[in-house]
Design a protein around this motif. Structure first.
Motif, short mmCIF file in Angstrom:
data_model
loop_
_atom_site.label_atom_id
_atom_site.label_comp_id
_atom_site.label_asym_id
_atom_site.label_seq_id
_atom_site.Cartn_x
_atom_site.Cartn_y
_atom_site.Cartn_z
N VAL A 106 1.42 8.35 2.59
CA VAL A 106 1.94 8.29 1.22
C VAL A 106 0.80 8.40 0.21
CG1 VAL A 106 3.15 6.81 -0.43
CG2 VAL A 106 3.94 6.93 1.94
N TYR A 107 -0.25 7.63 0.42
CA TYR A 107 -1.38 7.60 -0.51
C TYR A 107 -2.15 8.91 -0.49
CZ TYR A 107 -5.92 6.23 -2.45
OH TYR A 107 -7.08 6.16 -3.18
N PHE A 108 -2.33 9.50 0.68
CA PHE A 108 -3.13 10.71 0.76
C PHE A 108 -2.47 11.90 0.06
CE2 PHE A 108 -5.58 9.25 4.80
CZ PHE A 108 -6.43 8.49 3.99
N ARG A 109 -1.14 11.85 -0.12
CA ARG A 109 -0.51 12.91 -0.90
C ARG A 109 -1.01 12.87 -2.35
NH1 ARG A 109 5.27 12.60 2.15
NH2 ARG A 109 5.50 10.66 0.98
N ALA A 110 -1.34 11.67 -2.84
CA ALA A 110 -1.93 11.56 -4.18
C ALA A 110 -3.32 12.18 -4.21
CB ALA A 110 -1.99 10.09 -4.60
N LEU A 111 -4.10 11.97 -3.15
CA LEU A 111 -5.43 12.58 -3.08
C LEU A 111 -5.33 14.10 -3.05
CD1 LEU A 111 -6.13 9.61 -2.41
CD2 LEU A 111 -7.82 10.47 -0.78
N ILE A 112 -4.35 14.60 -2.31
CA ILE A 112 -4.15 16.05 -2.26
C ILE A 112 -3.80 16.59 -3.66
CG2 ILE A 112 -2.56 17.83 -1.41
CD1 ILE A 112 -2.49 16.29 1.25
N PHE A 121 0.84 -1.20 0.00
CA PHE A 121 0.00 0.00 0.00
C PHE A 121 0.88 1.26 0.00
CE2 PHE A 121 -2.86 -3.28 1.39
CZ PHE A 121 -4.05 -2.94 0.78
N GLU A 122 1.99 1.22 0.72
CA GLU A 122 2.96 2.32 0.65
C GLU A 122 3.49 2.44 -0.78
OE1 GLU A 122 7.44 3.13 2.45
OE2 GLU A 122 6.87 1.25 1.47
N GLN A 123 3.93 1.34 -1.34
CA GLN A 123 4.60 1.35 -2.64
C GLN A 123 3.67 1.80 -3.75
OE1 GLN A 123 5.72 -2.70 -2.13
NE2 GLN A 123 7.27 -2.19 -0.60
N ASN A 124 2.43 1.33 -3.72
CA ASN A 124 1.45 1.79 -4.70
C ASN A 124 1.06 3.24 -4.46
OD1 ASN A 124 0.00 -0.40 -6.68
ND2 ASN A 124 1.01 -1.38 -4.94
N GLY A 125 1.03 3.66 -3.20
CA GLY A 125 0.74 5.05 -2.89
C GLY A 125 1.75 5.99 -3.52
N TYR A 126 3.03 5.65 -3.43
CA TYR A 126 4.07 6.44 -4.09
C TYR A 126 3.78 6.57 -5.58
CZ TYR A 126 7.52 6.00 -0.18
OH TYR A 126 8.22 6.08 0.99
#
Length: 667
Positions: free
Chosen positions: A129-135, A71-76
């Motif tokens: 990590v993932y929420f930075r993508a949402l932002i 989940f970390e790696q996909n979030g990046y």
């Protein structure tokens, strides 16, 4: 203080756009067709998703209980994908990223929790990590559903409670505090004091827990990451590199929203120490995986560190306005970043190094997984955190090339871009044209319906010997304050500002050798490559083979003490894709001598660690490593010849730190 512009206000142009388009055609757009764990539907809304054992690798640590790693790696990856798509206008990539964003928020629990059920009470780092993508998606679209989903997720449980009960290994649990990066962003968007309060409360709990290292094993001592530790100068830090970046930057973000000086002092001091003790000549600190100093040429860094260091340093600029942080970001991106990927963005290294003359399945010379494929550009199996994080460094560079202040805009780093924003309620457009860092001229053209008065701050790089500015063709008297030329004036439609810099070729001693820089670029001896395809990676995609690189030209040269000034720069054209060596004709010629005694290090059964700070165990196979740099005597060197150096970022195999050949009289 400064803030980022919204992602929707910036558009990549020129060589940056070309690079992002290559990202999209390469790994960024195709990860799901190349290797695990990017094949599975992580962050796509499935609450009961299970993690396959072979997709849950984190070198040296057992993460089986909560399996957060994919989940970390996909979030990046998703974060880099969404920014790459919006900056380059790639609708297909945007859609691909959105398919990993909106299902997750639409399938949130009733209490607001976003993510798989088994992580609800476990590690929170993967969410940061993932929420930075949402932002990023929110700042590109303004879609309020994203902001509302994040608010609800964070209001369900006080952050301090999550921090008070860390789960898993101490070295990983410490990263839970990074959730305040997201909470503080929500506060900045909403002015809702609850998010500021929860962030400061959680940070206080974090500092209380991790200031005490008395019972922690050596690899899990975390005091360096607390405010007291960051303010301390007594020792060299040996923490995990990514952990250091991600947590020490939090003090800078807290200062951004609170104005408390202690946070600013702590963050600035933490990164000054990092630069002093760990910085490599290519612009990123050593980290394999832990901070390992910069005193020899085998010091290397993770690709994760390239993305995370530059992201963290952006916050340092926001709170200080100090131009040096722009230099740090440019050094890291133009040298370490571009030197860790191949021309088509189809291969990337886990560890990369200023000197590397072999890149195959055994060439990793770091003690962590020594003799494995961690320095290959196309490993047999993805080493997945860096394979995810590599997508972030260039999109973040472009997105943060401009910053906003209360009274205007700052060109933080130079890149061809278009900015469309509002100042005092009036729309302006700025087109930045440049081939920087391959030329030291940057042109800005302004477009607006009426004149707009604001401050335009233009960074002067630390290496600039002379700076000149013209406005509409007329010379402007240059005054430099805190590393910037500040132009406060009425900008009218059609105005043009040009800033240019004079640089010089520098010889820099480092890591027991000597390196060559000119302006923002490190130069290296390119090693002709023999590429051997070893097969296909785990998804069998013929467009992304598993390959190895071997030297097919001489590379074992040293520089004579008496020849340190025998250098010449050769200007030349660069194409639309200047990071391709075939299109870049810039070079520096240096007098050098062949060192036949400096050759590949062949080893068998040497010790390797499978835990970053653990005991070594035999590799049990043969390996070849790039040799360390050392000083040679005059008698050990061959005849003098001329070698041609090229920009470091255009190379894969290279020598960027040369042995020094001592003259007889200096031995």
């Amino acid at each position: 203080m400064y803030r980022e512009l919204k992602l929707r206000e910036i558009e990549a142009r020129g060589w940056v756009k070309k690079f992002l388009e290559n990202q999209a055609k390469g790994l960024t757009g195709e990860m799901g067709k190349v290797g695990k764990p990017f094949v599975s539907a992580y962050w796509e809304g499935d609450k009961n998703l299970t993690v396959a054992e072979d997709e849950n690798f984190l070198g040296g640590l057992n993460c089986a209980d909560d399996a957060w790693t994919p989940f970390e790696q996909n979030g990046y990856w998703i974060d880099g994908m969404v920014r790459c798509g919006w900056l380059s206008g790639n609708a297909k990539l945007i859609k691909q990223a959105e398919n990993k964003i909106y299902p997750a928020i639409q399938n949130a629990d009733e209490d607001g929790y976003i993510g798989p059920a088994f992580l609800k009470d476990g590690m929170t780092w993967a969410h940061t990590v993932y929420f930075r993508a949402l932002i990023a998606e929110y700042e590109a679209t303004g879609d309020s559903s994203i902001l509302e989903a994040l608010k609800k997720h964070y209001l369900r449980v006080p952050l301090k409670e999550r921090i008070s009960s860390p789960s898993g290994a101490r070295i990983i649990a410490v990263r839970d505090i990074t959730e305040i990066e997201i909470a503080l962003w929500i506060y900045g968007e909403t002015a809702d004091e609850r998010f500021l309060q929860m962030s400061e409360e959680a940070y206080a709990v974090f500092n209380d827990i991790y200031s005490d290292d008395t019972s922690a094993p050596p690899e899990a001592k975390m005091r360096d990451l607390t405010v007291k530790g960051m303010l301390c100068n007594r020792k060299v830090n040996r923490n995990h590199g990514v952990t250091y970046h991600e947590i020490c930057k939090l003090a800078a973000i807290l200062h951004l929203y609170t104005g408390k000086e202690v946070y600013k002092k702590a963050a600035v001091n933490a990164f000054d120490k990092l630069y002093r003790d760990q910085m490599l000549i290519d612009g990123v600190n050593s980290s394999t995986e832990y901070l390992n100093g910069n005193y020899h040429s085998h010091a290397a860094h993770e690709t994760c560190d390239i993305s995370d260091f530059t992201w963290a340093v952006g916050y340092l600029f926001m709170i200080t306005g100090d131009a040096k942080y722009g230099d740090w970001v440019e050094n890291a991106v133009f040298n370490a970043g571009l030197g860790a990927v191949d021309d088509d963005f189809k291969g990337q290294q886990y560890f990369s190094c200023p000197n590397q003359v072999i890149a195959d399945d055994t060439s990793n010379h770091a003690y962590f997984y020594r003799g494995e494929d961690w320095m290959s550009y196309a490993p047999k199996k993805f080493l997945s955190c860096c394979a995810g994080n590599v997508h972030r460094f260039m999109p973040n560079f472009a997105a943060r090339s401009w910053m906003r202040s209360d009274d205007g805009l700052a060109a933080f780093v130079y890149a061809p871009t278009k900015v469309e924003t509002e100042i005092d309620g009036r729309k302006i457009k700025i087109i930045e044209d440049t081939m920087y860092p391959f030329e030291n001229i940057v042109r800005f053209r302004f477009f607006s319906e009426s004149s707009v008065k604001f401050l335009l701050a233009l960074r002067v790089p630390c290496w600039a010997l002379h700076t000149s500015v013209t406005i509409n063709g007329k010379e402007y008297p240059v005054q430099i304050e805190n590393g910037f030329v500040n132009l406060k004036r009425d900008f009218a439609n059609g105005d043009e500002v040009i800033i240019s810099f004079e640089d010089r070729v520098e010889m820099i001693e480092n890591a027991r050798g000597i390196s060559v820089k000119k302006g923002a670029l490190l130069y290296a001896l390119p090693v002709k490559e023999k590429c051997v395809v070893k097969g296909l990676r785990d998804q069998g995609n013929v467009a992304f083979p598993h390959y190895a690189l071997y030297a097919d030209s001489k590379w074992n040269f040293g520089i004579q003490e008496r020849c340190l000034n025998a250098i010449s720069f050769h200007d030349g054209s660069v194409g639309d894709e200047p990071w391709r060596q075939s299109e870049n004709n810039l070079s520096i010629t240096v007098s050098a001598r062949e060192l036949k005694g400096w050759k590949l290090q062949r080893v068998k059964n040497c010790l390797a660690r499978t835990i970053p700070r653990g005991k070594g165990c035999p590799m049990r196979h043969e390996a070849q490593f790039t040799p360390k740099v050392k000083t040679f005597r005059d008698a050990e060197a061959g005849e003098e010849s001329q070698i041609r150096l090229v920009p470091y970022g255009t190379t894969r195999l290279r020598i960027a730190i040369f042995p020094l050949i001592k003259n007889k009289e200096s031995i």
